[in-house]
Motif scaffolding. Structure first.
Motif, PDB file in Angstrom:
ATOM      1  N   UNK A 490       0.980  -1.100   0.079  1.00 11.70           N
ATOM      2  CA  UNK A 490       0.193  -0.202   0.126  1.00 11.70           C
ATOM      3  C   UNK A 490       0.756   1.159  -0.162  1.00 11.70           C
ATOM      4  N   UNK A 491       1.925   1.296   0.689  1.00 12.45           N
ATOM      5  CA  UNK A 491       2.999   2.203   0.818  1.00 12.45           C
ATOM      6  C   UNK A 491       3.184   2.680  -0.728  1.00 12.45           C
ATOM      7  N   UNK A 492       3.641   1.758  -1.472  1.00 11.20           N
ATOM      8  CA  UNK A 492       3.829   1.964  -3.030  1.00 11.20           C
ATOM      9  C   UNK A 492       2.632   2.489  -3.745  1.00 11.20           C
ATOM     10  N   UNK A 493       1.391   2.336  -3.507  1.00 12.55           N
ATOM     11  CA  UNK A 493       0.373   2.888  -4.122  1.00 12.55           C
ATOM     12  C   UNK A 493       0.331   4.186  -3.732  1.00 12.55           C
ATOM     13  N   UNK A 494       0.574   4.712  -2.624  1.00 12.10           N
ATOM     14  CA  UNK A 494       0.507   5.996  -2.118  1.00 12.10           C
ATOM     15  C   UNK A 494       0.873   7.011  -2.778  1.00 12.10           C
ATOM     16  N   UNK A 495       2.165   6.638  -3.528  1.00  9.31           N
ATOM     17  CA  UNK A 495       2.653   7.409  -4.518  1.00  9.31           C
ATOM     18  C   UNK A 495       1.948   8.054  -5.587  1.00  9.31           C
ATOM     19  N   UNK A 496       0.954   7.388  -6.070  1.00  6.75           N
ATOM     20  CA  UNK A 496      -0.282   7.857  -6.862  1.00  6.75           C
ATOM     21  C   UNK A 496      -0.950   8.899  -6.460  1.00  6.75           C
ATOM     22  N   UNK A 497      -0.982   9.069  -5.155  1.00  9.42           N
ATOM     23  CA  UNK A 497      -1.886  10.196  -4.671  1.00  9.42           C
ATOM     24  C   UNK A 497      -1.627  11.726  -4.981  1.00  9.42           C
ATOM     25  N   UNK A 498      -2.340  12.635  -5.093  1.00 12.96           N
ATOM     26  CA  UNK A 498      -2.040  13.930  -5.154  1.00 12.96           C
ATOM     27  C   UNK A 498      -1.640  14.487  -4.051  1.00 12.96           C
TER      28      UNK A 498
END
Length: 547
Positions: A490-498
């Motif tokens: 999930x930490x890697x997915x957070x890089x997609x947030x604005x």
């Protein structure tokens, strides 16, 4: 028409009024750690064995040692079995002593515990042997209550207001928290804990909304994280309270009754002026803003106050609004995953405080002690590195610590506890970051609905976390491997947030983070004559233009 941020600037972005509000919102959070993990200290394992008093009918003069030798089998290490006994027989004592007993069965008449031990949940409700899983199941029931509270109180807070939900949650937590101390049965205990969990959830999400909607852009992390620091202080208090009070019923009263000291909040907790505006209740919003300005020794210019108008296109938000637009859909899905991962690793470590090999009270003290600097550090991390990077990196670190713990030998409790404490530090910081980040990503008309949905995701993780601990029966490393791998992904997915650092809060569902940063730059370009604005304009402009 003026933006709502202009009114907050006129009132004072973080003046005396906001500081008092944050203090009042934070004080009840001192009790939250007790409600969430206090049960760990009510179910401390003690020696026990099956009740074999049946043999007293044929051998009333037997000593305790003789009784146990005749009626209890021994394990491979030579100790009496805790969960089995020799099957009762209809023989005389001489026959029993001459031939001995061979057939075994599970404890059929209850268990015997050390008489010197104070009453605990374990001894009073027999949470041992086949019933030991009820301990973790009851923790999952409490987490289900947190989920229920998020489902009910999140949307309800967007509909009827932050203030009434906050007060209702306080009342429920006090009544059912104290009521737990008088329950006659463990299933009643679990039902009451479920209601307390719902109230805790309502308290947390309304505290978040009030703390963010009354302060300026640059002070939002400070407002939220100061309240979280009180949770950290509560963790430390919990270690001392549970060490000093070993009777579980008295401990429950001591941890729940102080909530009634906040009855005066009925007169001091205000409604969110920003929410009032979105609901078209302009006169109430004006009175709330003028009261805040008065406490801050400010005056709102009459011409500015006249510009406070309801937005005709603004309507009540719903859960569906979070999925209709692409940018909100992405935010909702990723933030829900982030809250799930935060909760999984946070409660996975917190509820396993007895499983790291050191004294349970010392471990809890260490866990509580690291929460305070973890939450305080977020104030600076969010300002220096922004929300997105902080969220992603903290999740990655918390997961990695759990994965490293799985490789530590079981006979190294100090190393395991140190790594778990570091993991608790990063998990706590990540959870605090999620609260700030979510409050900034969701617009006002669906902020509580969005945060409530994220909270629901976190509560699902809270329900699952105690159940995952049961997998340690197959291999001790399985739970920690799960607690570690999920936050890494999930930490890697957070890089997609604005990024939302420096952006004004959105009120409707149409604005994206880049648009809000542009809007904030426009406000800055007009000039902010307030002291707070003058102090922060240069840094905020630099931050926004760098995005």
């Amino acid at each position: 028409m003026a933006e709502f941020g202009d009114f907050i600037s006129a009132v004072g972005k973080f003046g005396v009024y906001q500081k008092l509000l944050v203090l009042f919102l934070s004080l009840p959070l001192l009790i939250n750690p007790f409600q969430m993990i206090g049960q760990v200290f009510m179910v401390v394992d003690v020696p026990h064995h099956c009740n074999t008093s049946w043999i007293r009918a044929v051998g009333p003069n037997l000593t305790e040692e003789e009784q146990l030798n005749l009626t209890l089998p021994r394990d491979a290490e030579g100790s009496f079995e805790q969960c089995s006994m020799y099957s009762p027989v209809d023989w005389d004592l001489d026959s029993i002593m001459a031939y001995g007993l061979n057939a075994t069965e599970k404890c059929s008449s209850g268990w015997v515990y050390p008489s010197a031990e104070p009453p605990s949940l374990l001894t009073e409700f027999d949470l041992v042997c086949d019933r030991k899983d009820l301990n973790d199941i009851s923790q999952s029931v409490f987490m289900a209550g947190l989920l229920l509270g998020a489902v009910i109180f999140g949307p309800l807070s967007d509909r009827i207001g932050r203030r009434p939900i906050f007060l209702i949650s306080l009342l429920l937590q006090g009544l059912f928290g104290v009521g737990i101390a008088f329950v006659p049965h463990f299933y009643v205990y679990m039902a009451f804990r479920c209601v307390v969990g719902a109230s805790v959830s309502g308290l947390l999400i309304t505290d978040l909304a009030l703390a963010t909607e009354w302060v300026g852009v640059s002070s939002r992390p400070k407002a939220v994280l100061i309240s979280h620091c009180f949770v950290a202080i509560g963790q430390i208090i919990l270690a001392g309270l549970s060490y000093g009070i070993r009777n579980w019923r008295l401990l429950e009263i001591a941890g729940s009754a102080p909530i009634f000291a906040f009855f005066f909040y009925i007169w001091v907790i205000p409604e969110s002026a920003r929410w009032l505006v979105t609901k078209g209740r302009i006169e109430e919003a004006k009175k709330a803003l003028q009261k805040a300005a008065s406490v801050n020794k400010r005056t709102i210019p009459p011409e500015l106050l006249e510009q406070l108008k309801p937005e005709t296109q603004t309507k009540s938000g719903s859960t569906l609004d979070l999925f209709r637009k692409k940018h909100l859909r992405n935010v909702t899905l990723i933030m829900s995953c982030a809250w799930f991962a935060d909760s999984l690793v946070y409660y996975g470590l917190s509820l396993n405080v007895t499983g790291f090999g050191l004294d349970v009270y010392l471990t809890q003290l260490a866990f509580g002690a690291v929460e305070l600097p973890a939450r305080l550090s977020c104030i600076f991390l969010l300002q220096w590195f922004g929300r997105k990077k902080s969220q992603a990196v903290l999740l990655l670190l918390s997961g990695l610590m759990c994965l490293v713990v799985t490789s530590i030998p079981e006979d190294q409790p100090v190393a395991t506890t140190v790594l778990a404490t570091i993991g608790k530090f990063t998990a706590t910081a990540s959870f605090s970051t999620s609260y700030v980040y979510a409050a900034e990503l969701f617009p006002t008309i669906v902020r509580q609905t969005g945060v409530g949905l994220c909270s629901m995701s976190a509560r699902v993780a809270g329900i699952v976390a105690p159940l995952i601990r049961l997998l340690s029966e197959y291999h001790r490393a399985i739970p920690m491997a799960i607690f570690g791998s999920v936050p890494v992904v999930v930490g890697l997915l957070c890089f997609l947030l604005p990024e939302t650092r420096g952006a004004d809060l959105a009120d409707d569902t149409g604005a994206t983070a880049p648009e809000l940063r542009s809007r904030t730059l426009e406000v800055l370009s007009k000039g902010d004559t307030t002291k707070d604005g003058a102090d922060s304009e240069k840094g905020m402009r630099s931050c926004l233009e760098s995005k």
